[in-house]
Design a protein around this motif. Structure first.
Motif, short mmCIF file in Angstrom:
data_model
loop_
_atom_site.label_atom_id
_atom_site.label_comp_id
_atom_site.label_asym_id
_atom_site.label_seq_id
_atom_site.Cartn_x
_atom_site.Cartn_y
_atom_site.Cartn_z
N UNK A 134 -21.59 -1.09 -2.35
CA UNK A 134 -21.59 -2.11 -3.39
C UNK A 134 -21.93 -1.56 -4.76
N UNK A 135 -22.44 -0.35 -4.85
CA UNK A 135 -22.82 0.20 -6.14
C UNK A 135 -21.68 0.93 -6.83
N UNK A 136 -20.52 1.04 -6.21
CA UNK A 136 -19.41 1.76 -6.81
C UNK A 136 -18.18 0.88 -6.94
N UNK A 137 -17.17 1.44 -7.51
CA UNK A 137 -15.92 0.71 -7.73
C UNK A 137 -14.76 1.54 -7.22
N UNK A 138 -13.75 0.85 -6.72
CA UNK A 138 -12.48 1.47 -6.37
C UNK A 138 -11.43 0.65 -7.11
N UNK A 139 -10.63 1.34 -7.89
CA UNK A 139 -9.59 0.66 -8.63
C UNK A 139 -8.27 0.84 -7.90
N UNK A 140 -7.62 -0.26 -7.65
CA UNK A 140 -6.35 -0.26 -6.96
C UNK A 140 -5.41 -1.17 -7.74
N UNK A 141 -4.23 -0.67 -8.01
CA UNK A 141 -3.30 -1.43 -8.83
C UNK A 141 -1.95 -1.49 -8.12
N UNK A 142 -1.36 -2.69 -8.14
CA UNK A 142 0.00 -2.86 -7.65
C UNK A 142 0.87 -3.16 -8.86
N UNK A 143 1.92 -2.40 -9.04
CA UNK A 143 2.78 -2.58 -10.21
C UNK A 143 4.24 -2.52 -9.78
N UNK A 144 5.04 -3.15 -10.60
CA UNK A 144 6.48 -3.11 -10.39
C UNK A 144 7.09 -2.34 -11.55
N UNK A 167 4.74 -15.59 -5.13
CA UNK A 167 3.59 -16.11 -4.36
C UNK A 167 3.49 -15.43 -3.00
N UNK A 168 4.62 -15.13 -2.37
CA UNK A 168 4.62 -14.45 -1.08
C UNK A 168 3.99 -13.05 -1.19
N UNK A 169 4.27 -12.35 -2.28
CA UNK A 169 3.67 -11.02 -2.50
C UNK A 169 2.17 -11.12 -2.67
N UNK A 170 1.71 -12.14 -3.39
CA UNK A 170 0.27 -12.35 -3.58
C UNK A 170 -0.42 -12.63 -2.24
N UNK A 171 0.21 -13.40 -1.38
CA UNK A 171 -0.37 -13.69 -0.05
C UNK A 171 -0.49 -12.42 0.78
N UNK A 172 0.52 -11.57 0.73
CA UNK A 172 0.48 -10.29 1.47
C UNK A 172 -0.67 -9.41 0.97
N UNK A 173 -0.81 -9.34 -0.34
CA UNK A 173 -1.89 -8.53 -0.92
C UNK A 173 -3.25 -9.10 -0.52
N UNK A 174 -3.36 -10.44 -0.56
CA UNK A 174 -4.62 -11.08 -0.16
C UNK A 174 -4.97 -10.77 1.30
N UNK A 175 -3.96 -10.74 2.17
CA UNK A 175 -4.21 -10.41 3.59
C UNK A 175 -4.59 -8.94 3.75
N UNK A 206 -9.00 -7.22 2.64
CA UNK A 206 -10.17 -6.84 3.45
C UNK A 206 -10.02 -5.46 4.09
N UNK A 207 -8.82 -5.10 4.48
CA UNK A 207 -8.58 -3.80 5.11
C UNK A 207 -8.70 -2.67 4.09
N UNK A 208 -8.19 -2.91 2.90
CA UNK A 208 -8.30 -1.91 1.84
C UNK A 208 -9.77 -1.73 1.42
N UNK A 209 -10.51 -2.82 1.33
CA UNK A 209 -11.93 -2.74 0.97
C UNK A 209 -12.71 -1.96 2.03
#
Length: 194
Positions: free
Chosen positions: A2-12, A21-29, A32-35
């Protein structure tokens, strides 16, 4: 962590349509796995850094120092320990395990290391006279917490074995000061307790 940061960016690519909206739902799912993957990567990096720090600390000591597990398997030995292990009288390695120079000291060392690696660890010490030179041989066995830089070498219950033998010796108090960054008074108390 919790004391650090990981920056992850999705770009087109430029000129593409925005995320739907479908892409946002996939990223939201996926989030937790990426974290979790980021937390595991951070823990592994800290473990590797801790192990490297532990080795560096031991390698800088002038005293003979070994990190061993509960079965006395040598996980790391510094240059001074390598020289001392070569004399066969103070300590030696047989089949990858640290043992005392004779059967009496071997049994005492085994009990002391097991006590240092126990659930409620206890520091200990051994002392005997060299049969060759008559000089006093002193060995201190100190429990290592896994969180300590030296404990990271083992990642299991372990002990630090500090030894002085025949020939040029550094005193136990000074060795304890070096390893644990203690004052002279704290090191004397620790040496007296062991």
């Amino acid at each position: 962590d919790d004391s650090g940061f990981v920056y992850l960016s999705f770009a087109r690519p430029p000129g593409s349509t925005p995320f739907a909206a479908d892409s946002h739902r996939r990223i939201d799912r996926l989030y937790p796995h990426l974290a979790r993957a980021a937390r595991i990567a951070a823990r592994l990096e800290r473990a590797t850094c801790g192990e490297q720090l532990g080795r560096a600390v031991l390698d800088q000591l002038h005293a003979a120092a070994c990190v061993v597990d509960a079965r006395r398997r040598v996980l790391h030995a510094n240059a001074a320990a390598e020289r001392m292990l070569g004399d066969g009288e103070t300590l030696r390695i047989v089949a990858g395990r640290l043992i005392g120079g004779n059967s009496t000291t071997a049994a005492r060392l085994e009990r002391a290391v097991m006590a240092a690696c126990a659930r409620c660890p206890v520091a200990g010490g051994l002392s005997w006279r060299s049969a060759v030179s008559g000089e006093r041989i002193q060995v201190q066995i100190v429990p290592l917490a896994i969180a300590h830089a030296l404990g990271a070498l083992a990642n299991q219950p372990a002990a630090l074995v500090l030894a002085s033998g025949p020939g040029p010796r550094s005193d136990a108090v000074h060795r304890l000061q070096q390893v644990f960054d203690l004052t002279a008074a704290e090191a004397r108390v620790l040496a007296a307790l062991s």
